[in-house]
Design an enzyme around this catalytic site. Structure first.
Site, PDB file in Angstrom:
ATOM      1  N   SER A 129       0.830  -1.204   0.000  1.00  0.00           N
ATOM      2  CA  SER A 129       0.000   0.000   0.000  1.00  0.00           C
ATOM      3  C   SER A 129       0.863   1.252   0.000  1.00  0.00           C
ATOM      4  O   SER A 129       1.954   1.276   0.588  1.00  0.00           O
ATOM      5  CB  SER A 129      -0.899   0.003   1.239  1.00  0.00           C
ATOM      6  OG  SER A 129      -1.520   1.261   1.422  1.00  0.00           O
ATOM      7  N   TYR A 154      -2.556  -0.103   9.977  1.00  0.00           N
ATOM      8  CA  TYR A 154      -2.687  -0.682   8.637  1.00  0.00           C
ATOM      9  C   TYR A 154      -1.382  -0.531   7.860  1.00  0.00           C
ATOM     10  O   TYR A 154      -0.868  -1.494   7.274  1.00  0.00           O
ATOM     11  CB  TYR A 154      -3.832  -0.004   7.884  1.00  0.00           C
ATOM     12  CG  TYR A 154      -3.894  -0.371   6.417  1.00  0.00           C
ATOM     13  CD1 TYR A 154      -4.247  -1.656   6.016  1.00  0.00           C
ATOM     14  CD2 TYR A 154      -3.588   0.563   5.432  1.00  0.00           C
ATOM     15  CE1 TYR A 154      -4.289  -1.998   4.671  1.00  0.00           C
ATOM     16  CE2 TYR A 154      -3.633   0.235   4.098  1.00  0.00           C
ATOM     17  CZ  TYR A 154      -3.974  -1.044   3.715  1.00  0.00           C
ATOM     18  OH  TYR A 154      -4.017  -1.385   2.386  1.00  0.00           O
TER      19      TYR A 154
END
Length: 332
Positions: A129, A154
């Site tokens: 990501s 995350y």
């Protein structure tokens, strides 16, 4: 070729499965079908994937963070490579539900690495990501930049996935490619993401929350461009030749950014949404959310050079396509 695709009921996973099946490959897809967002959307995606695939598409519901359940689900199933796109997504959700990220993104990623090692899989492509770049001031973000300061759990789990992959590539000579996705949007997207959420709110007359008082920039990447990059990476495993790879590894482990290489101000994208929806947005200006970052911007020179990746869809084209699809899907 037969591919194992994790997160096959997800936004990117279902689109990648569509692309692989369309070119004649077979797909074994797995997904836990959790309720992070409506399961009905996930089953609708699965129905779309299965519609014309015949017996070349097999789906199994399993939580890949449970290594015993995963091994049982894959017992007797053969596949040549892995596209590991399943994960617990969402920056803000990770603040209140941290254990979901450790289970899916840490234990789950390890379980897929173990499957690749045990079966001597030729190549595994996995999702990372753009959040790993944190609040980096240098733009655009390049794969060789340091990413030591994640701003959400995350992001930390995605950086951990890259580190675990580097270890497995070094120890077991597994060919691994990590892809740092930048703000993916498009038809069949995720309801928790901005383009979907804002479209729904504009069309139904609800205010849209604009964080950091509108001082937010994102590299919005259309789903078709993302899929093209994933498939290109899948078809070109990194060489085990000791030469440095993008991301700095000398093991057979490569990391690429996949973005649009366009840094769009959020308020400009809202204007495109308003035009596509045919009405003005009710805007609620708010401070920055915890864990969020003000800017993302992908340097895609490495993937362009190595794989010929060329994104072709601007927000002026992609956003109206999404709105048109959403009106039909939601009956609005």
């Amino acid at each position: 070729m037969r591919y194992l695709v994790t997160g096959v009921a997800g936004f990117i996973g279902s689109a990648v499965a569509d692309s692989l099946l369309a070119r004649g490959d077979s797909v074994l897809g797995i997904d836990s079908l959790n309720d992070y967002y409506p399961v009905s959307l996930k089953t609708d995606r699965l129905a779309r994937v299965a519609q014309s695939a015949g017996d070349r598409f097999v789906f199994k519901q399993v939580d890949f963070s449970d290594h015993i359940a995963l091994a049982n689900a894959l017992h007797g199933e053969a596949f040549d490579a892995i596209v590991h796109l399943g994960a617990q997504p969402g920056v803000r959700y990770s603040i209140d539900h941290p254990r979901a990220y450790i289970a899916a993104n840490i234990a789950g990623h390890l379980n897929l690495l173990e499957i690749a090692r045990e079966r001597h899989i030729a190549h595994m492509v996995y999702a990372s990501s753009s959040s790993v770049y944190g609040g980096a001031k240098k733009v655009p973000f390049a794969v060789d930049d340091r990413v030591d300061h994640p701003m959400s759990l995350y992001a930390a789990t995605k950086k951990a996935d890259e580190l675990m992959s580097e270890t497995y590539a070094h120890l077991y000579r597994l060919r691994l490619t990590g892809l740092r996705f930048f703000t993916v949007y498009g038809p069949w997207g995720r309801p928790d993401m901005m383009v979907w959420s804002f479209t729904h709110r504009i069309l139904t007359g609800q205010p849209i929350p604009v964080f950091n008082h509108g001082e937010v920039w994102r590299d919005f990447t259309y789903i078709d461009d993302i899929v093209a990059g994933v498939v290109a990476a899948l078809d070109h495993p990194p060489a085990d030749d000791g030469a440095p790879k993008p991301g700095g590894s000398v093991a057979p482990h490569t990391i690429y950014n996949i973005g649009n290489h366009q840094c769009e101000k959020l308020t400009d994208v809202i204007a495109v949404l308003e035009k596509a929806c045919g009405r003005e947005a009710l805007v609620e200006m708010l401070p920055m959310q915890p864990g969020d970052v003000p800017r993302t911007f992908a340097d895609i020179s490495a993937i362009s050079r190595d794989l010929g990746y060329r994104p072709t869809t601007s927000v002026d084209v992609g956003v109206p396509r999404f709105v048109e699809w959403y009106r039909g899907y939601a009956g609005l």
